[in-house]
Write an enzyme that holds these catalytic residues in place. Structure first.
Site, PDB file in Angstrom:
ATOM      1  N   GLU A   3      -2.070  -4.486 -12.312  1.00 59.68           N
ATOM      2  CA  GLU A   3      -3.407  -4.475 -11.721  1.00 59.68           C
ATOM      3  C   GLU A   3      -4.382  -3.639 -12.550  1.00 59.68           C
ATOM      4  OE1 GLU A   3      -2.692  -3.333  -7.597  1.00 59.68           O
ATOM      5  OE2 GLU A   3      -2.371  -5.427  -7.069  1.00 59.68           O
ATOM      6  N   ASP A   7       3.811  -8.139  -1.648  1.00 59.73           N
ATOM      7  CA  ASP A   7       2.996  -6.949  -1.490  1.00 59.73           C
ATOM      8  C   ASP A   7       2.929  -6.504  -0.032  1.00 59.73           C
ATOM      9  OD1 ASP A   7       1.363  -4.883  -2.004  1.00 59.73           O
ATOM     10  OD2 ASP A   7      -0.361  -6.040  -2.680  1.00 59.73           O
ATOM     11  N   GLU A  48      -1.706  -1.352   5.533  1.00 57.60           N
ATOM     12  CA  GLU A  48      -2.652  -2.202   4.814  1.00 57.60           C
ATOM     13  C   GLU A  48      -2.649  -3.639   5.333  1.00 57.60           C
ATOM     14  OE1 GLU A  48      -2.049  -2.288   0.575  1.00 57.60           O
ATOM     15  OE2 GLU A  48      -3.627  -3.762   0.255  1.00 57.60           O
TER      16      GLU A  48
HETATM   17  C1  GCV Z   1      -2.722   1.306  -5.263  1.00 57.86           C
HETATM   18  C2  GCV Z   1      -1.716  -3.474  -3.346  1.00 57.86           C
HETATM   19  C3  GCV Z   1      -2.903  -2.720  -2.819  1.00 57.86           C
HETATM   20  C4  GCV Z   1      -3.520  -1.853  -3.903  1.00 57.86           C
HETATM   21  C5  GCV Z   1      -2.425  -0.904  -4.433  1.00 57.86           C
HETATM   22  C6  GCV Z   1      -1.293  -1.775  -4.973  1.00 57.86           C
HETATM   23  C7  GCV Z   1      -0.124  -0.941  -5.468  1.00 57.86           C
HETATM   24  O1  GCV Z   1      -2.120  -4.430  -4.267  1.00 57.86           O
HETATM   25  O2  GCV Z   1      -3.836  -3.616  -2.295  1.00 57.86           O
HETATM   26  O3  GCV Z   1      -4.577  -1.131  -3.337  1.00 57.86           O
HETATM   27  O4  GCV Z   1      -2.934  -0.070  -5.430  1.00 57.86           O
HETATM   28  O5  GCV Z   1      -0.801  -2.587  -3.939  1.00 57.86           O
HETATM   29  O6  GCV Z   1       0.854  -0.867  -4.760  1.00 57.86           O
HETATM   30  O7  GCV Z   1      -0.198  -0.385  -6.554  1.00 57.86           O
END
Ligand code: GCV
Length: 716
Positions: free
Chosen positions: A308, A387, A415
């Site tokens: 990411e 995720d 989340e």
């Molecule tokens: C910290 C998901 C979340 C991101 C997070 C990522 C991760 O994609 O939406 O906010 O980033 O996981 O675990 O690194």
């Protein structure tokens, strides 16, 4: 770098440590014996409790008697020695490396075990280290009066693993889109306030005490997405980390930092962060030495690399093992750890390309590297391949790296499970994951390892079911914290139960999530535990399943609004580069991940699960759309069609939320009015949101499929 720290106006809620939780200890004549910083913490807790509840407290000196004590907490030689030799603590053993002042030396994975004995109502807790004594104290707090009642007892307690960690996704600078805490639903950060580490860390102290009470022993204090300012915690702002570490140390918790793989460039002025470059390696060696010099019991670094948008070794044509091992060498002289995350996938995928499958990514990247990581690297694996969805199959990476230390990563912050506006108790989900066996059919226990065994390196993980030679080293547990500077710590007061359960499951992954709710209730609501407990069970026992009912069906995942991930948006991610698709059209829905006709993901599992998931006839209903693309008229094992299942679960999910609200209203006046007010406010939002999910999902699938609800309910 400290600054003013505006706070929420009320003192933080005591959560599971209200004063009354100490009544049973506080009413008795108690002796605490032994040296060490944490024995001091135990003594302070007992002194406060006995002063409050009328008992008596004394600190034993060498040679003192303990004749009339009803409770003795004492350091003692190792637990395998006969009890007669350790009954009286006069010759107590200080814990390795800790002093009354606290900081100076490291105490690596100190033995946290303790022995609990009860004879005619008098209790002795003895532990070989001061941290074991602290664990023993909180064991007594959990038991309350029951600690002193009942037949004589002699039990030894020890954690399933030394590595029981919480990761904070807190930013020092409030991020323009992610805010102060990425995926935080509980106000601001307890550590940082818009660019500064808070001057007043008293809330961190309270937090550390709560964590100690559930057995957490490591905390990573900044986001795995490491931005410019946060990167400096490693160097210029290390003094702030020293302050935070000092607070956690009193509670037996070691601090870790998330670091940027590009630190040598960003902080060191180098032109590269190539892990095979000598200057880069030296930079990290020096950086690590400075950290451990300042914080001798520092835990290590957490790294999100090549994921990411975070920098990593791929830029230099190197592997994750190259990257992790270079860091591992830098921290090795200090017995530090590298938690290297396996959450790596292509987040710039072409949605038109149906051969790329994000679910495959972690396995494809990491499985070939099994055996290549240094002994102090822990590969941290999210529980599912996508995720943190409300329902995913357990990640096959957990089974695919027998020569690698693996940590199971969970998400306490909600989340994708209601963002602490919805009451969702995740204990049952975690318990199911921890008990999953890759090498056996559901519900069987023929001796193969569970996920908990794989993470703790214990029990049945000691042997490879394939070769019989596996000796699996431990990686433990990590999870994203759900705490902020909110009055109730967790936004939704019931979300405290998730943090509680996570800590307790790390200590013993076989604990029953329902029994953990009982523990949480009796500590949090002493005096009202029976009535409140019944209502809490009615609300939370099946709340995970309820949330699943009114959101994305049958394991298909996502369908949330892009960006903030709250509320329904069926096609929100469908034509984006993020790799999370459902492929719904007028005829059917789901992702074909079979080996025969799909992406081949099912083949990443060992038998029997690869066959179980591969076949439409054996794939469990709750994961059907994760593994298969099927017509809406496909008949599930339940006997319903997919489309009717969607309608029924969405109506039932909302009806259940209404019943949850009814159950709580019967007891809401028995608890602190502020608590009830907050719960009521959250319930109103949960009902609104669940209704929105129901109506959007049902309408979307009705319009797509043209198939009517057989019960003729309102669909738009
Ligand atoms: C910290 C998901 C979340 C991101 C997070 C990522 C991760 O994609 O939406 O906010 O980033 O996981 O675990 O690194």
């Amino acid at each position: 770098m400290t600054g003013a720290s505006p706070r929420s106006t009320h003192a933080p809620h005591p959560a599971w440590l209200p004063d009354d939780a100490f009544a049973a200890i506080g009413r008795r004549r108690v002796v605490v014996a032994g040296d060490g910083a944490l024995a001091g913490t135990v003594a302070e807790e007992v002194a406060a409790a006995t002063a409050r509840f009328g008992g008596a407290f004394s600190r034993l000196e060498v040679g003192d008697g303990v004749a009339d004590a009803e409770l003795v907490l004492t350091l003692a030689p190792p637990l395998d020695e006969p009890i007669e030799t350790i009954r009286i603590a006069a010759g107590s053993t200080p814990s390795a490396g800790s002093t009354d002042e606290g900081p100076a030396t490291r105490h690596d994975d100190a033995d946290e075990s303790f022995r609990f004995t009860r004879e005619a109502g008098s209790v002795v807790v003895q532990a070989p280290t001061d941290i074991g004594l602290l664990r023993g104290l909180f064991h007594l707090v959990r038991l309350g009066e029951a600690a002193f009642e009942g037949p004589d007892a002699d039990e030894t307690h020890a954690p399933a693993t030394d590595l029981r960690m919480l990761d904070h996704w807190d930013n020092v600078d409030a991020h323009p889109t992610m805010g102060q805490v990425e995926r935080g639903y509980s106000g601001g950060s307890i550590f940082y306030d818009n660019g500064f580490v808070r001057a007043d860390l008293s809330r961190v102290e309270r937090y550390a005490r709560l964590l100690a009470a559930v057995g957490i022993n490591r905390v990573a204090i900044n986001n795995v997405n490491v931005n410019e300012h946060e990167a400096r915690l490693l160097t210029d702002d290390l003094g702030d980390v020293v302050r935070i570490a000092a607070v956690f140390r009193r509670w037996g918790i070691r601090v870790h930092l998330s670091v940027s793989f590009a630190s040598p460039i960003a902080l060191g002025g180098l032109t590269t962060s190539d892990p095979l470059d000598r200057d880069v390696a030296h930079w990290w060696v020096r950086a690590a030495a400075r950290v451990w010099d300042a914080i001798p019991d520092f835990g290590g670094f957490v790294v999100k690399a090549d994921s990411e948008g975070q920098p990593g070794p791929f830029a230099y044509g190197r592997t994750h093992a190259d990257g992790a091992n270079m860091l591992a060498a830098a921290v090795e002289p200090h017995e530090g750890l590298i938690h290297w995350r396996a959450f790596v996938y292509d987040h710039r995928q072409d949605w038109r390309d149906r051969t790329t499958d994000r679910a495959r990514a972690a396995y494809d990247h990491f499985h070939p590297l099994d055996g290549a990581f240094s002994g102090n690297v822990i590969v941290q694996v999210k529980y599912g391949p996508l995720d943190f969805q409300v329902r995913e199959p357990v990640s096959p990476v957990l089974a695919a790296m027998p020569q690698t230390r693996i940590a199971l990563e969970l998400q306490v912050t909600q989340e994708y499970s209601g963002q602490q506006r919805h009451a969702v108790y995740l204990g049952p989900q975690w318990s199911q994951i921890l008990g999953f066996r890759f090498w056996e059919a559901a519900g069987r226990d023929g001796g193969s390892p569970t996920v908990a065994d794989l993470a703790t390196g214990r029990g049945k993980a000691a042997e490879d079911p394939g070769t019989g030679t596996w000796r699996k080293p431990a990686g433990g547990f990590a999870a994203v914290s759900n705490v902020g500077d909110d009055e109730f710590w967790t936004g939704h007061p019931f979300a405290q139960a998730n943090l509680y359960a996570y800590g307790r499951l790390c200590w013993d992954p076989t604990l029953d999530p329902g029994a953990l709710l009982d523990e949480w209730v009796s500590l949090t609501f002493p005096g009202e535990a029976d009535a409140v407990g019944q209502a809490v069970h009615a609300v939370l026992d099946r709340s995970w399943e309820t949330y699943e009912q009114y959101t994305a069906p049958l394991g298909v995942g996502f369908m949330v609004r892009p960006g903030h991930h709250y509320g329904p948006d069926v096609d929100g991610y469908e034509y984006t580069p993020w790799g999370t698709y459902h492929f719904a059209d007028r005829d059917g829905i789901g992702v074909d991940r079979t080996v025969r006709t799909g992406t081949g993901y099912a083949g990443q599992y060992p038998s029997p699960w690869r066959e179980t998931y591969e076949s439409l006839s054996t794939c469990p209903d709750e994961l059907l759309l994760f593994f298969h693309h099927v017509p809406y008229t496909h008949v599930l094992h339940s006997g319903k069609t997919v489309i009717q299942h969607i309608y029924d679960t969405h109506f039932e999910g909302v009806a259940r939320v209404e019943r949850m609200i009814g159950a709580w209203s019967a007891v809401s006046t028995l608890v602190d009015p502020r608590f009830s007010e907050r719960v009521a406010e959250r319930f109103a939002e949960q009902l609104r949101s669940a209704t929105e999910w129901r109506d959007q999902l049902n309408t979307y699938f009705f319009r797509k499929s043209g198939i009517a609800d057989e019960r003729g309910r309102s669909i738009y």
